[in-house]
Scaffold this active site. Structure first.
Site, mmCIF file in Angstrom:
data_model
loop_
_atom_site.group_PDB
_atom_site.id
_atom_site.type_symbol
_atom_site.label_atom_id
_atom_site.label_comp_id
_atom_site.label_asym_id
_atom_site.label_seq_id
_atom_site.Cartn_x
_atom_site.Cartn_y
_atom_site.Cartn_z
ATOM 1 N N GLY A 1 0.837 -1.193 0.000
ATOM 2 C CA GLY A 1 0.000 0.000 0.000
ATOM 3 C C GLY A 1 0.868 1.238 0.000
ATOM 4 N N HIS B 1 2.548 3.436 16.714
ATOM 5 C CA HIS B 1 2.566 2.016 16.326
ATOM 6 C C HIS B 1 2.635 1.137 17.571
ATOM 7 C CE1 HIS B 1 3.011 1.252 11.903
ATOM 8 N NE2 HIS B 1 3.098 2.575 11.911
ATOM 9 N N ARG C 1 -0.615 0.918 19.605
ATOM 10 C CA ARG C 1 -1.680 0.203 18.912
ATOM 11 C C ARG C 1 -1.577 -1.312 19.107
ATOM 12 N NH1 ARG C 1 -1.199 2.388 13.303
ATOM 13 N NH2 ARG C 1 0.089 0.593 12.870
ATOM 14 N N ARG C 2 -0.378 -1.791 19.378
ATOM 15 C CA ARG C 2 -0.155 -3.236 19.472
ATOM 16 C C ARG C 2 -0.524 -3.765 20.850
ATOM 17 N NH1 ARG C 2 4.781 -1.735 16.591
ATOM 18 N NH2 ARG C 2 6.047 -2.035 18.446
#
Length: 186
Positions: A10, A52, A55-56
């Protein structure tokens, strides 16, 4: 459930990392391989890395490494692997090989970079691990204005093709929407 080898492509900020993480939510133990490195003094980059991490799931482990071949070869760790991302890995390889410089590129750096890409693609092809890799799709944008930019785009495009060829599934994320490029079993 994620498949043994999945490549998610992407553009920048398309949602590819989020999708990769979503595929692995059912697993308590995941090895998240961050290839980004640190960028001293870059507060924007530090914030992106922190987002990041937030979010995990807390049970996921993080390895900050570009030694992806070793991660893929490890048969002692049963945890699924999420590699984020191949574009940043390639940036590190180009840095290590001094391949941004035009003269260095033609004096051996091109061969060194290609050998690293070939080794990664070979490790991906034979890994027994369940793995998802995220990479930028750079072939849909404008032609870079510099020779170094074109080298990066072309090399990443070839790496993405090699990894996709050896993957059970390839997904393309556009504006957060997931398109199946290579369905399971093809």
């Amino acid at each position: 459930m994620a498949l043994p080898r999945t490549l998610i492509l992407g553009g920048a900020r398309s949602g590819k990392s989020t999708r990769a993480e979503q595929l692995l939510v059912p697993y308590e133990d995941v090895l998240y391989v961050a290839t980004s490195g640190t960028r001293d003094g870059d507060q924007d980059w530090a914030r992106r890395v922190e987002l990041h991490r937030e979010r995990r799931p807390v049970t996921w482990r993080t390895a900050e490494t570009c030694d992806l071949e070793a991660v893929l070869a490890d048969r002692t760790d049963p945890a699924p692997v999420l590699i984020d991302c191949l574009a940043l890995w390639l940036t590190a390889v180009l840095d290590e090989c001094g391949a941004w410089d035009d003269s260095a590129w033609y004096e051996g750096a091109e061969t060194a970079v290609q050998q690293r890409c070939d080794a990664l693609a070979a490790a991906w092809r034979v890994t027994g691990r369940q793995v998802i890799a995220v990479s930028n799709e750079v072939g849909m944008g404008v032609v870079p204005a510099t020779a170094a930019g074109r080298r990066f785009r072309d090399t990443l495009g070839r790496l993405n093709m090699a990894v996709a060829d050896a993957s059970e599934q390839v997904l393309l994320v556009v504006a957060g929407q997931v398109l199946t490029v290579k369905p399971t079993g093809v």
